[in-house]
Scaffold this active site. Sequence first.
Site, PDB file in Angstrom:
ATOM      1  CG  ASP A  28      -2.283   0.589   0.920  1.00  0.00           C
ATOM      2  OD1 ASP A  28      -2.338   1.823   0.776  1.00  0.00           O
ATOM      3  OD2 ASP A  28      -3.273  -0.147   0.819  1.00  0.00           O
ATOM      4  CG  HIS A  62      -5.227   3.973   0.399  1.00  0.00           C
ATOM      5  ND1 HIS A  62      -4.764   2.676   0.332  1.00  0.00           N
ATOM      6  CD2 HIS A  62      -6.420   3.978  -0.230  1.00  0.00           C
ATOM      7  CE1 HIS A  62      -5.640   1.925  -0.313  1.00  0.00           C
ATOM      8  NE2 HIS A  62      -6.664   2.693  -0.658  1.00  0.00           N
ATOM      9  CB  SER A 223      -9.109   0.596  -0.422  1.00  0.00           C
ATOM     10  OG  SER A 223      -8.557   0.803  -1.693  1.00  0.00           O
TER      11      SER A 223
END
Length: 790
Positions: A28, A62, A223
Amino acid sequence: MGVRSVLQGIPQQAEFLGDPEVCIAVLDGPVDLTHPCLTGANLTRLSTLVSDPAGRGPMSVHGTHVTSLLFGQPGSPVSGIAPRCRGLILPVFRDAQEGRVPQLDVARAIERAVEEGAHVINISGGERTPDGRAESLLDRALRLCEDNGVLVVAAVGNDGCDCLQAPAARPSALAVGATGPGGEPLDSNNWGAAYRMNGVLAPGQNIEGAAPGGGRIALTGSSFATPAVAGVAALLVAAQLAQGHKADPLAAGRAILESATVPPCAPDDAPQCRRHLGGHLNASGAFELIRRGSPAVSSGAGVNAAGEPPLLRMTGPETNEGAILMETNAVQANAAEAAEGVLPAVTQDPATTAAPDPVAEPTPPPVPPFPPAAQPAAQQPQPPVAVTQAAQAAPQAPAASEVGVQASCGGGGSPASGCQCGGQPSASGNGNGNGNAYGLANGASRQLIYAIGTIGFDYRTEARRDSFRQLMPVAFHEASGTAPEREVQANIYDPAQLHAYLAKEPWVSDKVTWTLNMDATPIYALEAETPVGMDWHRPIIQDRKMTMGQVAKAAGEAASSEQRLANLIDTLSYPPVSTVYRTFRDAILGQIQKADDPTYVSRVSIPGVLTDRTVRLYSGQILPVVEVKSRGLFTWNEAALVNSVVGNVKEDYTKRSTTLDTAQLDTLSTTVRALLDKVYWQFRNLGQSSADRALNAAGTNAFQFSEEISKGLLSAKHVPGAEDNFYTLDSITVSKSPFCRPGSDCQEVTLEFFDPENERRARVSYLFTFDVSDEYPVSIAPAHRFIGGL
């Protein structure tokens, strides 16, 4: 909504926290490892092409959020689903640069995660493709996961269409879509035939997780549903270990698919029904299947849309070659807010002293690359150390000993946690035995490379490019007709001119950025090891084993021949250079020759060690740097190999007083080329894993093994039937050798031949064993021949 809500219905769910023997890799964005919820978590950030520290950008948000959903500690601001599991953090998305990450770089990270002992790999990103197939190197990395029993959990994407993306659509992956609070699929989810067989839905709307700087944030998208499923899979693996069984992540994935609940919906092929994928995550049902040891789970029952069992071997042609990019799969928590440019609020944890600046919610943004390089290993595992971050300061790149990260073997966990130390198989974990962390005198570790490709060159910046343009000598256009010869500016992109310049001024060789290319795509930047000896422009003495008397005789012959003396003086006029740089410059010249030219170079083998450094090419592509070793650095011409094999076969026939006609010789040459195509094209790889280094060694050493290859083609004489039939290569397989020297990593490469004119005849296999624990893979036993296939 908290991510642990997916465990509802499981008795004593508070006890399901995971096991340090189980390893989850997170591919990620950068992660704020100083966040309070990760204090005490057993996490290791591995060196990748993304070396940036976690900041306040969308990819740091994220990555930090996804990581917290897995590893957030109990009683902290965010409770993750598997907080006691070991974690590998491999940043592949970066904040600073626009764009997305190439599939090549995701493949690098996946292979690194497998080598470091991951059981489950979480990828909250992907690349939309027409058929869901991955580019060849990513496809190979996914097959590596499958071969080593590693489960890849990937998001389906957020385009809201009947469409597929890699890697989620691959049959061996577990695809994840998102649902709202009531269990309804989000409109942003992708759906498709492949996801009906390998996909599940999990909560993914307004999921609360960590934000860089110590706060919390609620985000929406596939996600953030993906770590819920990856975490459940890790808990299922922990349950397997608790029952005394071997860790089997693929069985855990099958249990999740088998237990998924499918709501009533008709007609079945309507879009609203297909949006449910293969069903909704049912953690309690999956745990029950693991507890009972369901036959369907252990056997992998069921088939996907391609007629293949889910979570089994991937097959089919490799497509989508080229610059294919991947992006994260986050969507805005509120579309209206996104349209108006309003950012979601970040909830500050009370443990911090001041509120940080608001953090932007990640949209499906672009992001670039990453490499794998082993980090130095600590001599002893260090206990986690809690550190309080100043709320006003942006997170900085943390050291392992500063942020509650467990220092460990080779940067990948302790031996008890399933990482590879000293080249030995892990005590538990996936048992792949493919670790590349080999013991050195100082206890450090290194990622070995043995790759095959072609040599390229780059100048990286305009200034460097212009310096070569100005300093290279002028070239000449030959006279033609009435036009006289004239000077022209040097062409710095002409391999012949660059070769001539570097031959005269070899000290400039390190100012060129050398690359190893595969299908015209650079995969590594190359630099030479510190040279111990130097080479001349061309060999002065061809045979280095000549005695003093033989050397004296050759010198006398050279002195008596004007041409030989001129060649010797010409050679001495060129300064010596390191073997590595001489090979690079000779390769770029050889690669532009005609295929039938004896100086033609078709392939180069690169032995070396992957460093933790990267370079940015003039095109903007970021590559990991390999320190190239001179031992095992070869250039060769495939035509010469074919001729060598054909010559061995002809010699065998001559000994039997038989001859081969032209048609037979053509068939023989075609068969040998087919063998080389398998090694150099069908099985092309990054040369990182133990198996791939052994496979590349077999291809590189084809010259040495030409006799065995010849025997393979003549295998008919070992089997009852027509002895004049040429056998042909059917398959090449690589497996870990059960016999190996202490402290080594041994792999077996098996070539299987069959009679194409009579498939009922017995097959013949040839087995080669390689020790790949050093930079240069070595064969450690004679080739073994046996009747029958594997």
